[in-house]
Design a protein around this motif. Structure first.
Motif, PDB file in Angstrom:
ATOM      1  N   SER A  19       0.926  -1.190   0.107  1.00  0.00           N
ATOM      2  CA  SER A  19      -0.001  -0.080  -0.039  1.00  0.00           C
ATOM      3  C   SER A  19       0.854   1.438   0.013  1.00  0.00           C
ATOM      4  N   VAL A  20       1.916   1.372   1.026  1.00  0.00           N
ATOM      5  CA  VAL A  20       2.555   2.642   1.088  1.00  0.00           C
ATOM      6  C   VAL A  20       3.520   2.680  -0.288  1.00  0.00           C
ATOM      7  N   ALA A  21       4.057   1.386  -0.766  1.00  0.00           N
ATOM      8  CA  ALA A  21       4.818   1.486  -2.270  1.00  0.00           C
ATOM      9  C   ALA A  21       4.121   2.097  -3.197  1.00  0.00           C
ATOM     10  N   ALA A  22       2.613   1.547  -3.320  1.00  0.00           N
ATOM     11  CA  ALA A  22       1.774   2.055  -4.351  1.00  0.00           C
ATOM     12  C   ALA A  22       1.492   3.614  -4.084  1.00  0.00           C
ATOM     13  N   VAL A  23       1.124   3.962  -3.053  1.00  0.00           N
ATOM     14  CA  VAL A  23       0.981   5.406  -2.760  1.00  0.00           C
ATOM     15  C   VAL A  23       2.102   6.409  -2.987  1.00  0.00           C
ATOM     16  N   PHE A  24       3.217   5.868  -2.693  1.00  0.00           N
ATOM     17  CA  PHE A  24       4.322   6.545  -3.052  1.00  0.00           C
ATOM     18  C   PHE A  24       4.574   6.727  -4.723  1.00  0.00           C
ATOM     19  N   VAL A  25       4.583   5.667  -5.198  1.00  0.00           N
ATOM     20  CA  VAL A  25       4.736   5.792  -6.725  1.00  0.00           C
ATOM     21  C   VAL A  25       3.569   6.814  -7.487  1.00  0.00           C
ATOM     22  N   ALA A  26       2.452   6.556  -6.969  1.00  0.00           N
ATOM     23  CA  ALA A  26       1.090   7.285  -7.380  1.00  0.00           C
ATOM     24  C   ALA A  26       1.386   8.933  -7.112  1.00  0.00           C
ATOM     25  N   ASN A  27       1.690   9.171  -5.820  1.00  0.00           N
ATOM     26  CA  ASN A  27       1.844  10.410  -5.405  1.00  0.00           C
ATOM     27  C   ASN A  27       3.104  11.129  -5.740  1.00  0.00           C
ATOM     28  N   TYR A  28       4.174  10.464  -5.862  1.00  0.00           N
ATOM     29  CA  TYR A  28       5.608  11.089  -6.450  1.00  0.00           C
ATOM     30  C   TYR A  28       5.577  11.483  -7.874  1.00  0.00           C
ATOM     31  N   PHE A  29       4.993  10.467  -8.601  1.00  0.00           N
ATOM     32  CA  PHE A  29       5.092  10.277 -10.049  1.00  0.00           C
ATOM     33  C   PHE A  29       3.901  10.705 -10.708  1.00  0.00           C
ATOM     34  N   PHE A  30       2.740  10.600 -10.503  1.00  0.00           N
ATOM     35  CA  PHE A  30       1.363  10.728 -11.103  1.00  0.00           C
ATOM     36  C   PHE A  30       0.316  11.690 -10.531  1.00  0.00           C
ATOM     37  N   THR A  31       0.496  12.201  -9.267  1.00  0.00           N
ATOM     38  CA  THR A  31      -0.472  13.151  -9.111  1.00  0.00           C
ATOM     39  C   THR A  31       0.351  14.607  -8.824  1.00  0.00           C
ATOM     40  N   GLU A  32      -0.594  15.477  -8.616  1.00  0.00           N
ATOM     41  CA  GLU A  32      -0.148  17.080  -8.438  1.00  0.00           C
ATOM     42  C   GLU A  32      -0.541  17.206  -6.995  1.00  0.00           C
ATOM     43  N   GLU A  33       0.529  17.740  -6.245  1.00  0.00           N
ATOM     44  CA  GLU A  33       0.480  18.018  -4.750  1.00  0.00           C
ATOM     45  C   GLU A  33      -0.773  18.984  -4.917  1.00  0.00           C
ATOM     46  N   GLY A  34      -1.661  18.705  -3.804  1.00  0.00           N
ATOM     47  CA  GLY A  34      -2.872  19.619  -3.521  1.00  0.00           C
ATOM     48  C   GLY A  34      -3.921  19.093  -4.254  1.00  0.00           C
ATOM     49  N   ASP A  35      -3.950  18.096  -5.241  1.00  0.00           N
ATOM     50  CA  ASP A  35      -5.367  17.605  -5.841  1.00  0.00           C
ATOM     51  C   ASP A  35      -5.753  16.646  -4.950  1.00  0.00           C
ATOM     52  N   ASP A  36      -6.998  16.210  -5.328  1.00  0.00           N
ATOM     53  CA  ASP A  36      -7.813  15.311  -4.161  1.00  0.00           C
ATOM     54  C   ASP A  36      -7.170  14.027  -4.111  1.00  0.00           C
ATOM     55  N   TRP A  37      -7.020  13.315  -5.283  1.00  0.00           N
ATOM     56  CA  TRP A  37      -6.306  12.128  -5.257  1.00  0.00           C
ATOM     57  C   TRP A  37      -4.914  12.154  -4.479  1.00  0.00           C
ATOM     58  N   HIS A  38      -4.190  13.199  -4.605  1.00  0.00           N
ATOM     59  CA  HIS A  38      -2.900  13.163  -3.927  1.00  0.00           C
ATOM     60  C   HIS A  38      -3.228  13.206  -2.484  1.00  0.00           C
ATOM     61  N   THR A  39      -4.034  14.192  -2.103  1.00  0.00           N
ATOM     62  CA  THR A  39      -4.459  14.286  -0.733  1.00  0.00           C
ATOM     63  C   THR A  39      -4.931  13.276   0.032  1.00  0.00           C
ATOM     64  N   TRP A  40      -5.890  12.335  -0.901  1.00  0.00           N
ATOM     65  CA  TRP A  40      -6.744  11.348  -0.177  1.00  0.00           C
ATOM     66  C   TRP A  40      -5.787   9.992  -0.039  1.00  0.00           C
ATOM     67  N   LEU A  41      -4.734   9.758  -1.130  1.00  0.00           N
ATOM     68  CA  LEU A  41      -3.605   8.737  -1.048  1.00  0.00           C
ATOM     69  C   LEU A  41      -2.902   9.132  -0.130  1.00  0.00           C
ATOM     70  N   GLY A  42      -2.486  10.297   0.235  1.00  0.00           N
ATOM     71  CA  GLY A  42      -1.525  10.606   1.308  1.00  0.00           C
ATOM     72  C   GLY A  42      -2.263  10.288   2.691  1.00  0.00           C
TER      73      GLY A  42
END
Length: 179
Positions: A19-42
């Motif tokens: 889970s944390v590996a997937a969130v890291f990849v998603a949030n570091y490479f594929f989402t924008e800081e501050g968007d909803d996906w980034h926030t909720w994945l964090g």
């Protein structure tokens, strides 16, 4: 082929790791800081971090903090063996691996706190330090992830055992089966 294996990593540890590996990849490479996906994945990663912290006290032996906490003597022994080219065989986290894991968990907590401060605390809107802290923690986590992945591959080659596979299956050869 080594038929004898033991269960080392329980399902909760493996799901936390995935889970944390997937969130890291998603949030570091594929989402924008501050968007909803980034926030909720964090927040999802932080929830898993809280579960993992508790599991370190109540989970099975290999998940417990006392089993692998990187004490000064454990770290010195592990580093000494590495410098001599000797294998450090133990089930679970090596002392240096445990230190890197704790640093990664600290970075995740820092990301969660700084992200929360940027998004939810009105008094800090416009303040630069939470964003700076968030960026430093994200880049620090990326560095630690790279070290973690490289070390897993190097140790796998050194020990003659696929350590990343053991995190997927939860199983490893018992110490007597190590070459």
């Amino acid at each position: 082929m080594h038929a004898a294996t033991i269960r080392l990593w329980d399902p909760l540890i493996r799901l936390f790791h995935l889970s944390v590996a997937a969130v890291f990849v998603a949030n570091y490479f594929f989402t924008e800081e501050g968007d909803d996906w980034h926030t909720w994945l964090g927040y999802y990663a932080c929830a898993w971090l809280a579960v993992r912290l508790v599991w370190g006290f109540v989970g099975p032996r290999s998940a417990r903090w006392t089993d692998f906490w990187p004490t000064r003597s454990r770290l010195a022994d592990h580093l000494g063996r590495l410098l001599k080219g000797e294998p450090h065989r133990r089930l679970g986290h090596s002392p240096i691996g445990a230190l890197v894991m704790l640093l990664m968990m600290t970075a995740i907590a820092t990301l969660g706190i700084s992200g929360f401060l940027m998004q939810e605390v009105d008094a800090l809107w416009g303040a630069d330090w939470p964003l700076t802290l968030h960026a430093w923690a994200a880049n620090g986590l990326a560095t630690l992830v790279a070290i973690h992945m490289a070390a897993a591959v190097i140790e796998s080659l050194h020990l003659g055992e696929n350590l990343p596979l053991s995190m997927i299956t939860g199983k490893r050869r018992p110490p007597s089966e190590h070459r």
